[in-house]
Scaffold this active site. Structure first.
Site, PDB file in Angstrom:
ATOM      1  N   ASP A   1       6.800 -10.428  13.797  1.00  0.00           N
ATOM      2  CA  ASP A   1       7.599 -11.083  12.770  1.00  0.00           C
ATOM      3  C   ASP A   1       8.743  -9.714  12.261  1.00  0.00           C
ATOM      4  O   ASP A   1       8.431  -8.775  12.950  1.00  0.00           O
ATOM      5  CB  ASP A   1       6.752 -11.437  11.461  1.00  0.00           C
TER       6      ASP A   1
ATOM      7  N   ASP B   1      11.177  -9.664   8.982  1.00  0.00           N
ATOM      8  CA  ASP B   1      11.239  -9.286   7.509  1.00  0.00           C
ATOM      9  C   ASP B   1       9.941  -8.932   6.844  1.00  0.00           C
ATOM     10  O   ASP B   1       9.205  -9.975   6.981  1.00  0.00           O
ATOM     11  CB  ASP B   1      11.917 -10.378   6.880  1.00  0.00           C
TER      12      ASP B   1
ATOM     13  N   ASP C   1       3.452 -10.074   8.399  1.00  0.00           N
ATOM     14  CA  ASP C   1       3.010  -9.921   6.961  1.00  0.00           C
ATOM     15  C   ASP C   1       2.581 -10.935   6.125  1.00  0.00           C
ATOM     16  O   ASP C   1       2.221 -10.464   4.740  1.00  0.00           O
ATOM     17  CB  ASP C   1       4.169  -8.961   6.306  1.00  0.00           C
TER      18      ASP C   1
END
EC number: 3.1.3.18
Length: 248
Positions: free
Chosen positions: A26, A28, A189
């Site tokens: 990922d 961001d 995240d």
């Protein structure tokens, strides 16, 4: 680091000591802290719509499901349902225009991201970046930090028909890298990353410092929490106890 046992798969396959050939990472909240970019862009949009500004903390609770969801969430906290629908198209256009000007200006790279990517590449692990951020913004941000060259594939939220937590972009990344989902680990995240990875049949790892829609990282059902991407690389490369559990 805690890793839950998983059914073993093709242990010893080329790519890493854990039998993994690829990682889908990922952007961001995982590689780059972009919350202040989002906040600045949204506040530009909100000022033009004549309503109250947004804080970073509020933004963090919304981030992770793509620009459309972000804008809708921000509008719904400020306008009636009818007003939201009427304003959405204009608001999204204004937000994306601001973001194009802001992208990368108020960001920072998380610790050990570049060393982690380098270690994965050195271990022979193919890399893809899969994000819900629009593709053009993702590429520009990765290039700004000199990270784009690590990735064989970069997919944005507009690259395929569906976004994470749907598995479609994860599967598309595997197809592009010519690897099976069972030979791949998803690293992110948020719950969206783990859900998308699991639905695609991948192993999953979670970093603890991102956004996760404002929820505790321990609520994510992943195969382990890794402090940084470098720790993830060490685990995948087999240098950390428990690596044998990261294959299907």
């Amino acid at each position: 680091m805690s890793a839950a046992p998983m059914e073993t798969g093709r242990a010893g396959a080329p790519g890493s000591a854990a039998g993994l050939k690829a990682a889908v990472i990922d952007l961001d909240g995982t590689m780059v802290d972009t919350a202040d970019d989002f906040t600045a862009s949204l506040n530009g949009m909100l000022a033009e719509l004549g309503t109250r500004p947004i804080t970073r903390d509020e933004v963090v609770g919304y981030v992770g499901k793509g620009s459309e969801h972000l804008v809708r969430a921000v509008l719904s906290a400020r306008f009636s349902a009818e007003e939201c629908e009427a304003l959405f198209g204009e608001a999204l256009e204004r937000y994306q225009a601001h973001y194009a000007n802001v992208n990368g200006r108020h960001t920072r790279l998380y610790p050990e991201v570049e060393p982690g990517l380098a270690a994965l590449a050195t271990a022979g692990v193919k890399l893809a970046c899969v994000t819900n951020k629009p593709h053009r913004f993702a590429v520009a941000l990765l290039e700004q930090y000199g990270l784009a060259h690590y990735f064989a594939v970069i997919l944005g939220g507009d690259s395929v028909a569906r976004k994470k937590p749907d598995p479609q972009p994860m599967l598309a990344a595997c197809d592009a890298m010519d690897v099976a989902p069972g030979e791949t680990v998803a690293i992110g995240d948020s719950e969206n990353d783990a859900l998308a990875g699991r639905a695609a049949g991948m192993a999953t790892l979670t970093v603890p410092y991102g956004y996760n829609h404002g929820k505790a990282i321990q609520t994510i059902n992943s195969d382990g929490i890794v402090a940084t991407l470098l720790e993830a690389a060490r685990l995948i490369a087999g240098g950390t106890p428990g690596a044998q559990h990261l294959n299907r």
